[in-house]
Enzyme design. Structure first.
Site, PDB file in Angstrom:
ATOM      1  N   HIS A 144     -14.437   2.693   5.944  1.00 58.18           N
ATOM      2  CA  HIS A 144     -14.340   3.824   6.874  1.00 58.18           C
ATOM      3  C   HIS A 144     -13.372   4.906   6.421  1.00 58.18           C
ATOM      4  O   HIS A 144     -13.609   6.085   6.679  1.00 58.18           O
ATOM      5  CB  HIS A 144     -13.876   3.324   8.256  1.00 58.18           C
ATOM      6  CG  HIS A 144     -14.880   2.463   8.940  1.00 58.18           C
ATOM      7  ND1 HIS A 144     -14.755   2.074  10.251  1.00 58.18           N
ATOM      8  CD2 HIS A 144     -16.048   1.907   8.497  1.00 58.18           C
ATOM      9  CE1 HIS A 144     -15.790   1.320  10.590  1.00 58.18           C
ATOM     10  NE2 HIS A 144     -16.588   1.195   9.539  1.00 58.18           N
ATOM     11  N   THR A 184       7.759  -4.879   4.306  1.00 56.86           N
ATOM     12  CA  THR A 184       6.784  -4.772   5.394  1.00 56.86           C
ATOM     13  C   THR A 184       5.489  -4.080   4.982  1.00 56.86           C
ATOM     14  O   THR A 184       4.504  -4.135   5.718  1.00 56.86           O
ATOM     15  CB  THR A 184       7.378  -3.933   6.534  1.00 56.86           C
ATOM     16  OG1 THR A 184       7.744  -2.648   5.988  1.00 56.86           O
ATOM     17  CG2 THR A 184       8.610  -4.597   7.141  1.00 56.86           C
ATOM     18  N   ASP A 232       9.153  -2.638  -4.343  1.00 54.88           N
ATOM     19  CA  ASP A 232      10.621  -2.642  -4.358  1.00 54.88           C
ATOM     20  C   ASP A 232      11.079  -4.084  -4.566  1.00 54.88           C
ATOM     21  O   ASP A 232      10.252  -4.975  -4.864  1.00 54.88           O
ATOM     22  CB  ASP A 232      11.197  -1.989  -3.091  1.00 54.88           C
ATOM     23  CG  ASP A 232      10.996  -2.823  -1.836  1.00 54.88           C
ATOM     24  OD1 ASP A 232      10.326  -3.878  -1.903  1.00 54.88           O
ATOM     25  OD2 ASP A 232      11.527  -2.418  -0.778  1.00 54.88           O
ATOM     26  N   CYS A 253       6.167  -3.699  -0.421  1.00 51.58           N
ATOM     27  CA  CYS A 253       7.585  -3.752  -0.057  1.00 51.58           C
ATOM     28  C   CYS A 253       7.737  -4.857   0.985  1.00 51.58           C
ATOM     29  O   CYS A 253       6.822  -5.675   1.131  1.00 51.58           O
ATOM     30  CB  CYS A 253       8.104  -2.398   0.422  1.00 51.58           C
ATOM     31  SG  CYS A 253       7.401  -1.760   1.948  1.00 51.58           S
ATOM     32  N   HIS A 264     -18.240   8.894   8.197  1.00 52.23           N
ATOM     33  CA  HIS A 264     -16.845   8.653   7.798  1.00 52.23           C
ATOM     34  C   HIS A 264     -16.359   9.723   6.824  1.00 52.23           C
ATOM     35  O   HIS A 264     -15.188  10.068   6.809  1.00 52.23           O
ATOM     36  CB  HIS A 264     -16.709   7.268   7.182  1.00 52.23           C
ATOM     37  CG  HIS A 264     -17.109   6.176   8.129  1.00 52.23           C
ATOM     38  ND1 HIS A 264     -16.425   5.930   9.294  1.00 52.23           N
ATOM     39  CD2 HIS A 264     -18.152   5.304   8.102  1.00 52.23           C
ATOM     40  CE1 HIS A 264     -17.017   4.934   9.950  1.00 52.23           C
ATOM     41  NE2 HIS A 264     -18.068   4.542   9.242  1.00 52.23           N
TER      42      HIS A 264
HETATM   43  C1  RB5 Z   1      13.954  -3.546   2.034  1.00 56.61           C
HETATM   44  O1  RB5 Z   1      14.952  -4.301   2.615  1.00 56.61           O
HETATM   45  C2  RB5 Z   1      12.923  -3.144   3.069  1.00 56.61           C
HETATM   46  O2  RB5 Z   1      13.463  -2.228   3.958  1.00 56.61           O
HETATM   47  C3  RB5 Z   1      11.694  -2.577   2.391  1.00 56.61           C
HETATM   48  O3  RB5 Z   1      11.176  -3.516   1.517  1.00 56.61           O
HETATM   49  C4  RB5 Z   1      10.540  -2.190   3.286  1.00 56.61           C
HETATM   50  O4  RB5 Z   1      10.229  -3.215   4.170  1.00 56.61           O
HETATM   51  C5  RB5 Z   1      10.612  -0.878   3.916  1.00 56.61           C
HETATM   52  O5  RB5 Z   1       9.669  -0.420   4.566  1.00 56.61           O
END
Ligand code: RB5
Length: 153
Positions: free
Chosen positions: A99, A68, A9, A66, A134
């Site tokens: 695994h 996180t 993203d 993304c 596994h």
């Molecule tokens: C975008 O702001 C953020 O929410 C997205 O990149 C991600 O971290 C969502 O899990």
């Protein structure tokens, strides 16, 4: 067949570009499913495209980025047969392959510095599934997918 399906993203765009350069230097073919700039988008739209390519066998592995790594992981894991692993270090990347036979790596661009992210990519791509006990566990995950199948409408 492209080896790697890439997607991100807006938060993951810059890191995805670094990963592309890294793969190109190593001669690893990839297909980029977007997004293609830092304008805000919804991560499920792009994570789905890359995960779909892996599920259909058009790409061997996926790397999704993304902010996180969580949103793209949740999205990819909705697809049957996809085992997406969010990794923050080399050890988790190694275990995800050895695994869990993870077929998609997810990364958090707001969590990892570039150098560590690229190290995680290398470990993930260079590590093989160990099979054995596994494999039995992977089969149990597949059984759960079958039990939860709601059918086509
Ligand atoms: C975008 O702001 C953020 O929410 C997205 O990149 C991600 O971290 C969502 O899990």
């Amino acid at each position: 067949m492209s080896e790697i399906a890439l997607a991100c993203d807006h938060a993951g765009f810059v890191l995805k570009e670094h990963i592309k350069s890294h793969l190109a230097k190593k001669g690893v073919p990839y297909e980029d499913f977007g997004t293609f700039n830092s304008d805000p988008v919804d991560y499920p739209d792009f994570a789905y495209k890359a995960a779909d390519a892996v599920q259909k066998g058009n790409c061997k592995t996926g790397i999704l980025v993304c902010g996180t790594g969580i949103g793209v992981a949740i999205t990819a894991n909705k697809l049957k047969g996809i085992r997406a692993a969010l990794c923050f270090d080399r050890f988790s990347a190694s275990c995800a392959r050895r695994h869990n036979d993870a077929n998609i790596l997810t990364l958090g661009a707001r969590v990892l510095e570039k150098r560590l992210a690229l190290e995680i990519v290398d470990v993930f791509l260079e590590t093989n599934f160990e099979g054995g006990r596994h494999l039995e566990r992977i089969k149990k995950i597949a059984e759960l997918e079958e039990k939860n199948f709601l059918g086509e409408t």
